[in-house]
Design a protein around this motif. Structure first.
Motif, PDB file in Angstrom:
ATOM      1  N   GLN A 268       0.833  -1.203   0.000  1.00  0.00           N
ATOM      2  CA  GLN A 268       0.000   0.000   0.000  1.00  0.00           C
ATOM      3  C   GLN A 268       0.869   1.254   0.000  1.00  0.00           C
ATOM      4  O   GLN A 268       0.577   2.234  -0.705  1.00  0.00           O
ATOM      5  CB  GLN A 268      -0.925   0.007   1.218  1.00  0.00           C
ATOM      6  CG  GLN A 268      -1.948   1.137   1.191  1.00  0.00           C
ATOM      7  CD  GLN A 268      -2.913   1.015   0.030  1.00  0.00           C
ATOM      8  OE1 GLN A 268      -3.613   0.016  -0.092  1.00  0.00           O
ATOM      9  NE2 GLN A 268      -2.951   2.020  -0.844  1.00  0.00           N
ATOM     10  N   ALA A 269       1.956   1.230   0.770  1.00  0.00           N
ATOM     11  CA  ALA A 269       2.872   2.367   0.795  1.00  0.00           C
ATOM     12  C   ALA A 269       3.502   2.587  -0.575  1.00  0.00           C
ATOM     13  O   ALA A 269       3.670   3.734  -1.022  1.00  0.00           O
ATOM     14  CB  ALA A 269       3.955   2.147   1.853  1.00  0.00           C
ATOM     15  N   LEU A 270       3.837   1.499  -1.256  1.00  0.00           N
ATOM     16  CA  LEU A 270       4.411   1.617  -2.591  1.00  0.00           C
ATOM     17  C   LEU A 270       3.402   2.235  -3.546  1.00  0.00           C
ATOM     18  O   LEU A 270       3.740   3.114  -4.355  1.00  0.00           O
ATOM     19  CB  LEU A 270       4.850   0.236  -3.080  1.00  0.00           C
ATOM     20  CG  LEU A 270       5.713   0.182  -4.346  1.00  0.00           C
ATOM     21  CD1 LEU A 270       6.997   0.970  -4.172  1.00  0.00           C
ATOM     22  CD2 LEU A 270       6.033  -1.260  -4.704  1.00  0.00           C
ATOM     23  N   MET A 271       2.152   1.813  -3.453  1.00  0.00           N
ATOM     24  CA  MET A 271       1.104   2.383  -4.297  1.00  0.00           C
ATOM     25  C   MET A 271       0.890   3.874  -4.005  1.00  0.00           C
ATOM     26  O   MET A 271       0.649   4.672  -4.921  1.00  0.00           O
ATOM     27  CB  MET A 271      -0.209   1.633  -4.065  1.00  0.00           C
ATOM     28  CG  MET A 271      -0.234   0.222  -4.605  1.00  0.00           C
ATOM     29  SD  MET A 271      -1.830  -0.567  -4.226  1.00  0.00           S
ATOM     30  CE  MET A 271      -1.644  -2.120  -5.125  1.00  0.00           C
ATOM     31  N   ASP A 272       0.984   4.225  -2.719  1.00  0.00           N
ATOM     32  CA  ASP A 272       0.733   5.605  -2.308  1.00  0.00           C
ATOM     33  C   ASP A 272       1.920   6.533  -2.537  1.00  0.00           C
ATOM     34  O   ASP A 272       1.800   7.751  -2.379  1.00  0.00           O
ATOM     35  CB  ASP A 272       0.360   5.652  -0.827  1.00  0.00           C
ATOM     36  CG  ASP A 272      -0.946   4.951  -0.517  1.00  0.00           C
ATOM     37  OD1 ASP A 272      -1.736   4.735  -1.467  1.00  0.00           O
ATOM     38  OD2 ASP A 272      -1.174   4.613   0.654  1.00  0.00           O
ATOM     39  N   GLY A 273       3.070   5.949  -2.850  1.00  0.00           N
ATOM     40  CA  GLY A 273       4.268   6.764  -3.009  1.00  0.00           C
ATOM     41  C   GLY A 273       4.909   7.144  -1.697  1.00  0.00           C
ATOM     42  O   GLY A 273       5.690   8.109  -1.632  1.00  0.00           O
ATOM     43  N   THR A 274       4.623   6.381  -0.631  1.00  0.00           N
ATOM     44  CA  THR A 274       5.180   6.706   0.685  1.00  0.00           C
ATOM     45  C   THR A 274       6.184   5.658   1.170  1.00  0.00           C
ATOM     46  O   THR A 274       6.616   5.716   2.324  1.00  0.00           O
ATOM     47  CB  THR A 274       4.049   6.843   1.718  1.00  0.00           C
ATOM     48  OG1 THR A 274       3.305   5.614   1.779  1.00  0.00           O
ATOM     49  CG2 THR A 274       3.116   7.992   1.353  1.00  0.00           C
ATOM     50  N   TRP A 275       6.545   4.727   0.299  1.00  0.00           N
ATOM     51  CA  TRP A 275       7.505   3.685   0.699  1.00  0.00           C
ATOM     52  C   TRP A 275       8.835   4.333   1.055  1.00  0.00           C
ATOM     53  O   TRP A 275       9.338   5.198   0.330  1.00  0.00           O
ATOM     54  CB  TRP A 275       7.695   2.686  -0.439  1.00  0.00           C
ATOM     55  CG  TRP A 275       8.515   1.476  -0.069  1.00  0.00           C
ATOM     56  CD1 TRP A 275       8.048   0.261   0.303  1.00  0.00           C
ATOM     57  CD2 TRP A 275       9.951   1.365  -0.059  1.00  0.00           C
ATOM     58  NE1 TRP A 275       9.090  -0.612   0.551  1.00  0.00           N
ATOM     59  CE2 TRP A 275      10.267   0.049   0.339  1.00  0.00           C
ATOM     60  CE3 TRP A 275      10.996   2.248  -0.330  1.00  0.00           C
ATOM     61  CZ2 TRP A 275      11.580  -0.415   0.461  1.00  0.00           C
ATOM     62  CZ3 TRP A 275      12.306   1.804  -0.203  1.00  0.00           C
ATOM     63  CH2 TRP A 275      12.589   0.488   0.181  1.00  0.00           C
ATOM     64  N   GLU A 276       9.426   3.910   2.172  1.00  0.00           N
ATOM     65  CA  GLU A 276      10.736   4.392   2.589  1.00  0.00           C
ATOM     66  C   GLU A 276      11.582   3.234   3.089  1.00  0.00           C
ATOM     67  O   GLU A 276      11.052   2.175   3.452  1.00  0.00           O
ATOM     68  CB  GLU A 276      10.603   5.436   3.704  1.00  0.00           C
ATOM     69  CG  GLU A 276       9.934   6.731   3.274  1.00  0.00           C
ATOM     70  CD  GLU A 276       9.872   7.717   4.424  1.00  0.00           C
ATOM     71  OE1 GLU A 276       9.061   7.496   5.349  1.00  0.00           O
ATOM     72  OE2 GLU A 276      10.641   8.692   4.407  1.00  0.00           O
ATOM     73  N   SER A 277      12.884   3.456   3.125  1.00  0.00           N
ATOM     74  CA  SER A 277      13.802   2.471   3.684  1.00  0.00           C
ATOM     75  C   SER A 277      13.651   2.480   5.197  1.00  0.00           C
ATOM     76  O   SER A 277      14.013   3.448   5.863  1.00  0.00           O
ATOM     77  CB  SER A 277      15.248   2.807   3.293  1.00  0.00           C
ATOM     78  OG  SER A 277      16.154   1.955   3.972  1.00  0.00           O
ATOM     79  N   THR A 278      13.099   1.406   5.744  1.00  0.00           N
ATOM     80  CA  THR A 278      12.816   1.334   7.169  1.00  0.00           C
ATOM     81  C   THR A 278      13.282   0.004   7.731  1.00  0.00           C
ATOM     82  O   THR A 278      13.573  -0.941   6.990  1.00  0.00           O
ATOM     83  CB  THR A 278      11.300   1.464   7.448  1.00  0.00           C
ATOM     84  OG1 THR A 278      10.621   0.416   6.732  1.00  0.00           O
ATOM     85  CG2 THR A 278      10.765   2.816   6.980  1.00  0.00           C
ATOM     86  N   HIS A 279      13.342  -0.042   9.038  1.00  0.00           N
ATOM     87  CA  HIS A 279      13.484  -1.324   9.734  1.00  0.00           C
ATOM     88  C   HIS A 279      12.312  -1.445  10.685  1.00  0.00           C
ATOM     89  O   HIS A 279      12.077  -0.550  11.502  1.00  0.00           O
ATOM     90  CB  HIS A 279      14.778  -1.419  10.526  1.00  0.00           C
ATOM     91  CG  HIS A 279      14.828  -2.655  11.403  1.00  0.00           C
ATOM     92  ND1 HIS A 279      14.950  -3.915  10.862  1.00  0.00           N
ATOM     93  CD2 HIS A 279      14.707  -2.820  12.734  1.00  0.00           C
ATOM     94  CE1 HIS A 279      14.919  -4.811  11.848  1.00  0.00           C
ATOM     95  NE2 HIS A 279      14.772  -4.171  12.997  1.00  0.00           N
ATOM     96  N   THR A 280      11.539  -2.531  10.594  1.00  0.00           N
ATOM     97  CA  THR A 280      10.412  -2.734  11.502  1.00  0.00           C
ATOM     98  C   THR A 280      10.578  -4.051  12.244  1.00  0.00           C
ATOM     99  O   THR A 280      11.171  -5.006  11.738  1.00  0.00           O
ATOM    100  CB  THR A 280       9.069  -2.736  10.753  1.00  0.00           C
ATOM    101  OG1 THR A 280       9.054  -3.816   9.810  1.00  0.00           O
ATOM    102  CG2 THR A 280       8.855  -1.433  10.014  1.00  0.00           C
ATOM    103  N   TRP A 281      10.036  -4.060  13.452  1.00  0.00           N
ATOM    104  CA  TRP A 281      10.122  -5.256  14.297  1.00  0.00           C
ATOM    105  C   TRP A 281       8.795  -5.390  15.020  1.00  0.00           C
ATOM    106  O   TRP A 281       8.567  -4.770  16.061  1.00  0.00           O
ATOM    107  CB  TRP A 281      11.281  -5.109  15.283  1.00  0.00           C
ATOM    108  CG  TRP A 281      11.782  -6.412  15.834  1.00  0.00           C
ATOM    109  CD1 TRP A 281      11.405  -7.661  15.454  1.00  0.00           C
ATOM    110  CD2 TRP A 281      12.762  -6.582  16.858  1.00  0.00           C
ATOM    111  NE1 TRP A 281      12.088  -8.611  16.173  1.00  0.00           N
ATOM    112  CE2 TRP A 281      12.935  -7.981  17.033  1.00  0.00           C
ATOM    113  CE3 TRP A 281      13.518  -5.706  17.634  1.00  0.00           C
ATOM    114  CZ2 TRP A 281      13.819  -8.505  17.969  1.00  0.00           C
ATOM    115  CZ3 TRP A 281      14.408  -6.244  18.561  1.00  0.00           C
ATOM    116  CH2 TRP A 281      14.566  -7.621  18.730  1.00  0.00           C
ATOM    117  N   GLY A 282       7.890  -6.166  14.455  1.00  0.00           N
ATOM    118  CA  GLY A 282       6.555  -6.320  15.012  1.00  0.00           C
ATOM    119  C   GLY A 282       6.444  -7.552  15.881  1.00  0.00           C
ATOM    120  O   GLY A 282       7.251  -8.481  15.785  1.00  0.00           O
TER     121      GLY A 282
END
Length: 361
Positions: A268-282
């Protein structure tokens, strides 16, 4: 309570505009997945593939997914990643720790393609993101159940590779088993594989020969479940997926990796143009780590205790690594009431006090 840790690098922020322009709605996003094992009927790769299928269901014809299974960690991974990028993949998820260097090497050659590496930490270019799950939270829960269920006071653990993620799981399981049963011992056998049914069966049999009557695993086939079923009077826990075929015993609960929410969020972030280089830990609170059905083989009071722990972890009221905790040699690690930081956890390379044996290099 939302507990996923989200860290955005300065480089990722600086390049957000360059990487974040929305893709045209009429063009399906091509999403690639690289799997370390076969999809099979359970385990790590199976759960990542369930996440891929959830993407297709959620987005419909807005996405096209491709995948390759049983890709060895090494030069073959670079070849597969390169082929996917050349085939027009917009984003590629590499789903095993050992793909880290290959992911970053290929990402440097294809700056317009996004790459996401599971369980890694290296982000050498702004088109690479990393993601992980707090498996140690789930292992605290099943460790608690294991401590109650053992009759021999010997719990076995099949380790894959001696990396921090696996060591976290061993320590979390042991600490919580011993909290409810101070007489518990934990025996670790290293299989040096993520999935190899023959090696996993041998590891399970080696544990059974040492008097273990509860087996935990950080490997992904159902071979240990089958070995336990054959032996009888042994309890096991599903790994990464539910492994429901072995209910109600020997499999009495499971730790389940649910990657679907993350994959949907990132596409969804890629579609919205908001994708960023992140690190997530859920973790449990994010729905990325789940505990499968606790069967009736577990006494009601033990089940209630486990369910309360799940709720407390999800809400943030309890952290599985809360002091006092000492290292195996007796030196203090966490003081009374002190909670381990993420930095301490991702670099964990020691057993906690009470564990026997050594961690191999």
């Amino acid at each position: 309570m939302k507990r996923r840790t989200l860290l955005i690098s300065g480089a990722g922020t600086a390049f957000a505009a360059a990487l974040g322009s929305p893709l045209r709605a009429q063009e399906p996003i091509k999403v690639g997945f690289v799997y370390v094992g076969p999809i099979g009927d359970g385990g790590w790769t199976y759960q990542h593939n369930e996440g891929r299928l959830a993407l297709e269901e959620h987005f419909g014809d807005q996405v096209e997914t491709i995948y390759q299974e049983s890709v060895p960690e090494g030069p073959d991974a670079e070849r597969v990643l390169t082929q996917m990028a050349l085939q027009g993949a917009d984003i590629i998820f590499t789903t095993s720790f050992g793909y880290m260097e290959a992911t970053n090497n290929v990402a440097a050659q294809f700056p317009d393609v996004k790459f996401e590496h599971a369980t890694g930490y290296m982000r050498n270019t702004p088109n690479v993101a990393t993601y992980d799950a707090r498996f140690y939270e789930g292992r605290a829960v099943i460790g608690t159940i294991a401590g109650h269920m053992t009759q021999t006071n010997k719990i076995g653990y099949i380790g894959s590779f001696p990396i921090p993620e696996v060591i976290q799981g061993i320590n979390s399981s042991f600490l919580h088993a011993r909290k409810v049963n101070p007489d518990v011992e934990m025996v670790v056998v290293w299989a040096y594989t993520w999935i190899d049914p023959a090696k996993e069966a041998d590891a399970a049999k080696a544990l059974l020969e040492q008097g273990v009557d509860v087996i935990l695993q950080h490997t992904d086939s159902t071979a240990p479940q089958a070995a336990a079923a054959e032996a009888g009077n042994v309890y096991t826990f599903g790994q990464a997926s539910d492994m429901a075929a072995f209910k109600p015993t020997p499999r009495i609960a499971s730790i389940i990796d649910n990657w679907a929410p993350y994959y949907i969020e990132r596409i969804q972030a890629l579609m919205d143009g908001t994708w960023e280089s992140t690190h997530t830990w859920g973790g449990i609170g994010d729905g990325e780590v789940e505990i499968g059905e606790i069967t009736d083989a577990v006494p009601a009071e033990v089940k209630a205790e486990a369910e309360q722990m799940i709720a407390d972890i999800a809400s943030g009221a309890y952290h599985p690594f809360t002091g006092p905790i000492n290292k195996q040699d007796g030196t203090p690690w966490l003081a009374e009431g002190e909670v381990a930081t993420d930095e301490q956890l991702v670099s964990m390379d020691f057993y906690v006090e009470g564990m026997t044996g050594e961690i191999p290099n």
